[in-house]
Design an enzyme around this catalytic site. Structure first.
Site, mmCIF file in Angstrom:
data_model
loop_
_atom_site.group_PDB
_atom_site.id
_atom_site.type_symbol
_atom_site.label_atom_id
_atom_site.label_comp_id
_atom_site.label_asym_id
_atom_site.label_seq_id
_atom_site.Cartn_x
_atom_site.Cartn_y
_atom_site.Cartn_z
ATOM 1 N N SER A 176 0.862 -1.167 0.000
ATOM 2 C CA SER A 176 0.000 0.000 0.000
ATOM 3 C C SER A 176 0.902 1.221 0.000
ATOM 4 C CB SER A 176 -0.928 -0.009 1.224
ATOM 5 O OG SER A 176 -1.981 0.913 0.997
ATOM 6 N N GLU A 177 0.597 2.192 -0.865
ATOM 7 C CA GLU A 177 1.573 3.232 -1.160
ATOM 8 C C GLU A 177 1.828 4.187 0.000
ATOM 9 O OE1 GLU A 177 -1.251 2.690 -2.814
ATOM 10 O OE2 GLU A 177 -2.280 4.560 -3.367
ATOM 11 N N ASN A 178 1.003 4.147 1.038
ATOM 12 C CA ASN A 178 1.293 4.985 2.200
ATOM 13 C C ASN A 178 2.483 4.449 3.000
ATOM 14 O OD1 ASN A 178 -0.664 2.900 2.764
ATOM 15 N ND2 ASN A 178 -0.811 3.729 4.826
ATOM 16 N N SER A 223 8.410 4.214 -1.002
ATOM 17 C CA SER A 223 7.228 3.486 -1.453
ATOM 18 C C SER A 223 6.975 3.723 -2.943
ATOM 19 C CB SER A 223 6.018 3.933 -0.632
ATOM 20 O OG SER A 223 4.905 3.123 -0.913
#
Lengths: 200, 231
Positions: free
Chosen positions: A39-41, A81
């Site tokens: 997840s890009e966070n 990320s």
């Protein structure tokens, strides 16, 4: 639909899930596929959901929903990320969409004058993930097919989508057409609402 | 001139020199990892005409959305508006001049500012509205030229920090915070736990204290869970 998408994901691969419909995949991903969910966070190794007692305000996905992580997970900052994404280290990404056209153009971040959600990480994801799958409902609320000849809404990326999954079927973007890979049980080509010359 | 950070007693003491018209970076993804004490202090001070740089500019009426509600923000640079009705309304009404940046470009521009990189090319946004007015260059595919993004002040929250400003972040609360700490001309950090030098093992320091100018022990954290989803 979530299970249809899961069948397209190779065992042992890395997978980014977009906000909205794609997050349903989190709960349904079978552990034996050994897929590392990104997840890009800033997390790799999302593994289902927490219980009410174990949920943490600092452990969320890009949809701001609580998540759990499995063994082998890692946390990192947003630049790393997106380096993972842009650098081609993520095998698959599954995004939501408003329109996809026959050239693989995707629109999913604004409707001029009406609604702006912002692109979030979608513009980076479509150029970085090795395979881009768009998961969306086949028709809009007004009944218009979202698989179109040419996107009318502002684009998220040009010629970036590889596959489209809707409740009616799975389609691969091939030579300016939607190639039917599978249709849901009882669904005919005519029900797709896609101009015949766009179908292969 | 010293690179040694200073320990302050609280947000009021640490944010003594904010003025109208500053650019302000704030860490956090949605409400995860936001600097709650510093935001409340800026609400209290009431400074205006802020250029806010943050992924979401608050969410669900909380975080930086508190500044939006008081019309303290005139410009916003962010990647995502969904979930922030205060921003969407003020953006569409033209009250907040909003620049939307792809999230990977947003993080990299902030990183570049802190790392001394003068510009970079990225494919994100090529062929879209984001590319308008920017130099496009063909590599393996069209890429657009992007420049660093810095700010007068960065407000950051970490789980642990020591007297030198070495920081340790919990889970996904790290997000943009270490990048913004590097890109802020004055970086003000609040922590859940202010610890002694050496309490964070050197191998576990996520951000070395050289990037931090001010640090203080925060208090009364709400740490809201925005969207609880359970098994």
């Amino acid at each position: 639909m979530a299970d249809t998408v899961i069948d397209l994901i190779q065992p042992g691969s890395s997978l980014n899930l977009g906000i909205g419909m794609p997050t349903m995949i989190i709960e349904r991903m079978p552990p034996e596929k050994r897929v590392m969910i990104h997840s890009e966070n800033g997390v790799l190794g999302v593994d289902g959901r927490p219980g009410p007692d174990t949920a943490s305000p600092t452990l969320i996905n890009a949809g701001k929903e609580t998540i759990a992580v499995g063994k082998g997970a890692s946390f990192f900052d947003s630049a790393l990320s997106f380096g993972m994404i842009r650098g081609g280290h993520i095998d698959f990404c599954v995004l939501g969409g408003m329109e996809v056209d026959r050239h693989g153009n995707l629109a999913n971040w604004m409707i001029p004058g009406k609604k702006v959600t912002g692109m979030g990480g979608a513009m980076d994801l479509v150029h970085g993930a090795k395979r881009v799958i768009v998961m969306l409902s086949h028709f809009s609320k007004s009944g218009k097919c979202k698989l179109v000849s040419q996107c009318e809404l502002p684009l998220t990326g040009e010629r970036v989508v590889h596959q489209v999954v809707t409740e009616l079927g799975v389609f691969t973007i091939t030579d300016g057409q939607f190639k039917i890979e599978q249709l849901a049980p009882g669904v005919s080509r005519e029900q797709l609402g896609i101009t015949p010359e766009l179908l292969a | 001139m010293t690179s040694q950070p200073k320990v302050f007693t609280d947000a009021t003491a640490a944010l003594f020199d904010l003025e109208d018209g500053i650019s302000l970076m704030s860490g956090g993804f949605g409400l995860c990892g936001i600097p709650e004490n510093s935001i409340h202090e800026i609400v209290r001070q009431g400074i205006r005409d802020i250029h806010a740089i943050s992924n979401n500019i608050g969410n669900s009426g909380r975080g930086l959305a508190l500044l939006l509600k008081q019309q303290q923000i005139s410009r916003a640079t962010c990647s995502y508006v969904g979930g922030n009705p205060d921003l969407e309304r003020q953006m569409l009404a033209g009250d907040v001049d909003t620049t939307l940046v792809p999230q990977g470009t947003f993080s990299e521009r902030i990183r570049a500012a802190g790392m001394g990189i003068r510009a970079f090319y990225t494919p994100a946004g090529a062929g879209t509205l984001v590319a308008q007015g920017k130099e496009v260059r063909e590599f393996d595919r069209p890429c657009i030229l992007e420049y660093p993004l810095s700010a007068d002040f960065a407000i950051i929250k970490a789980e642990k920090g020591d007297n030198y400003g070495n920081l340790w972040f919990k889970e996904t609360a790290r997000n943009f915070s270490p990048l913004m700490a590097m890109a802020g001309r004055t970086t003000v950090v609040e922590v859940e736990q202010l610890v002694e030098l050496g309490d964070i093992p050197a191998e576990d320091v996520h951000l070395p204290g050289v990037f931090v100018q001010r640090i203080y022990q925060g208090r009364d954290y709400e740490n809201v869970i925005e969207i609880p989803v359970y098994q």
